[in-house]
Design an enzyme around this catalytic site. Sequence first.
Site, PDB file in Angstrom:
ATOM      1  N   TYR A   1       0.837  -1.223   0.000  1.00 18.95           N
ATOM      2  CA  TYR A   1       0.000   0.000   0.000  1.00 18.95           C
ATOM      3  C   TYR A   1       0.867   1.267   0.000  1.00 18.95           C
ATOM      4  CZ  TYR A   1      -3.385  -3.479   1.663  1.00 18.95           C
ATOM      5  OH  TYR A   1      -4.180  -4.588   1.803  1.00 18.95           O
TER       6      TYR A   1
ATOM      7  N   TRP B   1      -4.119   6.078   2.492  1.00 16.85           N
ATOM      8  CA  TRP B   1      -5.535   5.702   2.547  1.00 16.85           C
ATOM      9  C   TRP B   1      -6.206   6.555   3.605  1.00 16.85           C
ATOM     10  CZ3 TRP B   1      -2.677   2.498  -0.262  1.00 16.85           C
ATOM     11  CH2 TRP B   1      -3.307   1.738  -1.255  1.00 16.85           C
TER      12      TRP B   1
ATOM     13  N   TRP C   1      -8.952   6.337   5.800  1.00 14.17           N
ATOM     14  CA  TRP C   1      -9.204   6.020   7.213  1.00 14.17           C
ATOM     15  C   TRP C   1      -7.943   5.506   7.892  1.00 14.17           C
ATOM     16  CZ3 TRP C   1     -12.528   1.419   9.294  1.00 14.17           C
ATOM     17  CH2 TRP C   1     -12.271   0.228   8.622  1.00 14.17           C
ATOM     18  N   ASP C   2      -7.029   4.902   7.125  1.00 15.39           N
ATOM     19  CA  ASP C   2      -5.733   4.544   7.713  1.00 15.39           C
ATOM     20  C   ASP C   2      -5.061   5.795   8.270  1.00 15.39           C
ATOM     21  OD1 ASP C   2      -6.422   2.628   5.550  1.00 15.39           O
ATOM     22  OD2 ASP C   2      -4.572   1.621   6.120  1.00 15.39           O
TER      23      ASP C   2
ATOM     24  N   GLY D   1     -14.231  -0.118   3.633  1.00 17.02           N
ATOM     25  CA  GLY D   1     -12.958  -0.470   4.269  1.00 17.02           C
ATOM     26  C   GLY D   1     -12.808  -1.964   4.489  1.00 17.02           C
TER      27      GLY D   1
ATOM     28  N   ASP E   1     -13.369  -4.548   2.293  1.00 15.65           N
ATOM     29  CA  ASP E   1     -13.562  -4.851   0.880  1.00 15.65           C
ATOM     30  C   ASP E   1     -14.319  -6.130   0.522  1.00 15.65           C
ATOM     31  OD1 ASP E   1     -11.705  -2.910   1.411  1.00 15.65           O
ATOM     32  OD2 ASP E   1     -10.229  -3.584  -0.024  1.00 15.65           O
TER      33      ASP E   1
ATOM     34  N   TYR F   1      -8.127 -12.172   4.372  1.00 15.08           N
ATOM     35  CA  TYR F   1      -8.456 -10.756   4.367  1.00 15.08           C
ATOM     36  C   TYR F   1      -9.644 -10.454   5.283  1.00 15.08           C
ATOM     37  CZ  TYR F   1      -8.270  -6.390   1.450  1.00 15.08           C
ATOM     38  OH  TYR F   1      -8.149  -5.125   0.956  1.00 15.08           O
ATOM     39  N   TRP F   2     -10.710  -9.838   4.784  1.00 14.64           N
ATOM     40  CA  TRP F   2     -11.824  -9.473   5.673  1.00 14.64           C
ATOM     41  C   TRP F   2     -12.835 -10.615   5.829  1.00 14.64           C
ATOM     42  CZ3 TRP F   2     -11.783  -5.303   8.744  1.00 14.64           C
ATOM     43  CH2 TRP F   2     -10.903  -4.256   8.426  1.00 14.64           C
TER      44      TRP F   2
ATOM     45  N   GLU G   1      -1.018  -6.696   8.957  1.00 20.51           N
ATOM     46  CA  GLU G   1      -2.319  -6.120   8.610  1.00 20.51           C
ATOM     47  C   GLU G   1      -3.435  -6.918   9.296  1.00 20.51           C
ATOM     48  OE1 GLU G   1      -2.776  -6.462   4.422  1.00 20.51           O
ATOM     49  OE2 GLU G   1      -4.409  -5.002   4.290  1.00 20.51           O
TER      50      GLU G   1
HETATM   51  C1  2M8 Z   1      -7.431  -2.472   1.989  1.00 20.57           C
HETATM   52  O1  2M8 Z   1      -8.022  -1.951   0.781  1.00 20.57           O
HETATM   53  C2  2M8 Z   1      -7.314  -1.636  -0.416  1.00 20.57           C
HETATM   54  C3  2M8 Z   1      -8.317  -0.997  -1.368  1.00 20.57           C
HETATM   55  O2  2M8 Z   1      -8.804   0.196  -0.836  1.00 20.57           O
HETATM   56  C4  2M8 Z   1      -6.659  -2.811  -1.106  1.00 20.57           C
HETATM   57  O3  2M8 Z   1      -6.897  -3.968  -0.749  1.00 20.57           O
HETATM   58  O4  2M8 Z   1      -5.891  -2.555  -2.047  1.00 20.57           O
HETATM   59  C5  2M8 Z   1      -8.537  -2.419   3.066  1.00 20.57           C
HETATM   60  O5  2M8 Z   1      -8.177  -3.161   4.191  1.00 20.57           O
HETATM   61  C6  2M8 Z   1      -8.816  -0.973   3.461  1.00 20.57           C
HETATM   62  O6  2M8 Z   1      -9.717  -0.913   4.527  1.00 20.57           O
HETATM   63  C7  2M8 Z   1      -7.530  -0.256   3.854  1.00 20.57           C
HETATM   64  O7  2M8 Z   1      -7.809   1.103   4.085  1.00 20.57           O
HETATM   65  C8  2M8 Z   1      -6.451  -0.388   2.773  1.00 20.57           C
HETATM   66  C9  2M8 Z   1      -5.083   0.143   3.223  1.00 20.57           C
HETATM   67  O8  2M8 Z   1      -4.745  -0.373   4.490  1.00 20.57           O
HETATM   68  O9  2M8 Z   1      -6.281  -1.756   2.397  1.00 20.57           O
END
Ligand code: 2M8
Length: 447
Positions: free
Chosen positions: A34, A38, A40-41, A176, A178, A368-369, A413
């Site tokens: 990442y 982002w 909310w991060d 958030g 996904d 993941y989620w 994460e």
């Molecule tokens: C994750 O989301 C991004 C897309 O926005 C990705 O998978 O590429 C999610 O966990 C999201 O909630 C979070 O803000 C982001 C960066 O940590 O990763």
Amino acid sequence: MDAVLSQDGLLQAAGAVLRANDLGHMMKAGPALYPHQWSWDAAFIAIGLAQLDVSRAITELRTVLAAQWSTGMLPHIVFSDQTDYFPGPEAWRTADAPARPAGIQTSGICQPPVHAIAVRSLLDTARRAGGAAQAEAEEFVRESIGRLASWHDWLSGSRVLDPHGLVEIHHGWESGMDNSPRFDSCYAAVHPRVHYDLPRTDLQHADASERPTDTEYQRYLWLVNQLADVHFDDALAARTVDFRCGDVFLTAVLALAADDLAVLADDLGDRERAEAERARADTCRAAVAASLDPDTGLCRDYDLRAQAWIRSETIAGFSLLICGGPDALVTQQRRLLLGERWMGHRSLRFPLPPSVTPESPDYRPRTYWRGPVWPIMNWLLAHAALLRGDRTLADALRGPGLEQLAADGHFAEYYQPATGEPLGSPQQSWTAMAAIDWLCDPRWTVP
Ligand code: 2M8
């Protein structure tokens, strides 16, 4: 790093994560997976960062707020100049969107509104420090309150079309969470009519079993393109996009943030804004309470296309524990969270809530989620519990939450619930922030 870290060692290591992810004006959400900011991060990160350096935390939030769209929306990604992330700025086509900010590359959708929570927390931290930090934070509150207010106004005004009062989202990325099973029914109705090339840069940094599938990414891209086709106009999007979901978790976060914005407005003597935010918080809270499923005791999202409540057993179901609500319902949710389907589940390495209960047929412990434990969720639930005066629940999340992070020192994460295996991106900024805040903010330990 496999030995259990001491608290001091954990704090040092967490600080090193943030220093390594720092691009100066923004923090990469994760070092490789990442490489951008982002939304909310960044807000969460600012909370922990303020414990180390109030000025740097303010810079983080300034970068988020500077990217605000003229509608009031805060975009979910502010792009850095790094190129190894997909979908990058060109895939979003936001250059054609009239509401985009000038000279800043962003995505065209939002994420949960944690920002006012961060600004209030930063102010409290700075006031404890006093001196220049306090003066700088107070100035920042004056500077940012208008942008925070228009962000909240946009969410309530342009995104609450759902008759149940939930904030509507047009992409799972806006939630958030996904690929959470929360959205399976909404995504089942998304049928891409184009096949996209998918440069899955994420799979260079995480195992495919821990990430969404290609089929899911085809749908993600299709929605991006549907939204880009209407230049991210909210009213047009609501008519045309395949995915429309009333998001109960985002609504609960907005309630909590509106409470905090009301406190900030009071502090500035802006009674009108304070009252507007309190009214917003009440409205959101009522919508979250009304979503409760009498059978499962969990809060529900609403599929606006199918006009149906969504039944799934995910951590978002505990939205009442985020925003608060009628005592009897909060007590019932608290019992459920601490019970054997969730934090008390027999399979868990640490008694922390997985993103999906292991009892659900949708549970995927590495994906993941869809199952893993997310430290940032533990922090948020603990934060909300402490605000309600529920120190017992806050401690039940913070204690094992810190143990989990100290056990491997990866600041992952997310974690496999049964084994504690670190998954996804290592050295994730918001995971480091959870450790820093839990260890540094006196409110966790001083009654
Ligand atoms: C994750 O989301 C991004 C897309 O926005 C990705 O998978 O590429 C999610 O966990 C999201 O909630 C979070 O803000 C982001 C960066 O940590 O990763």
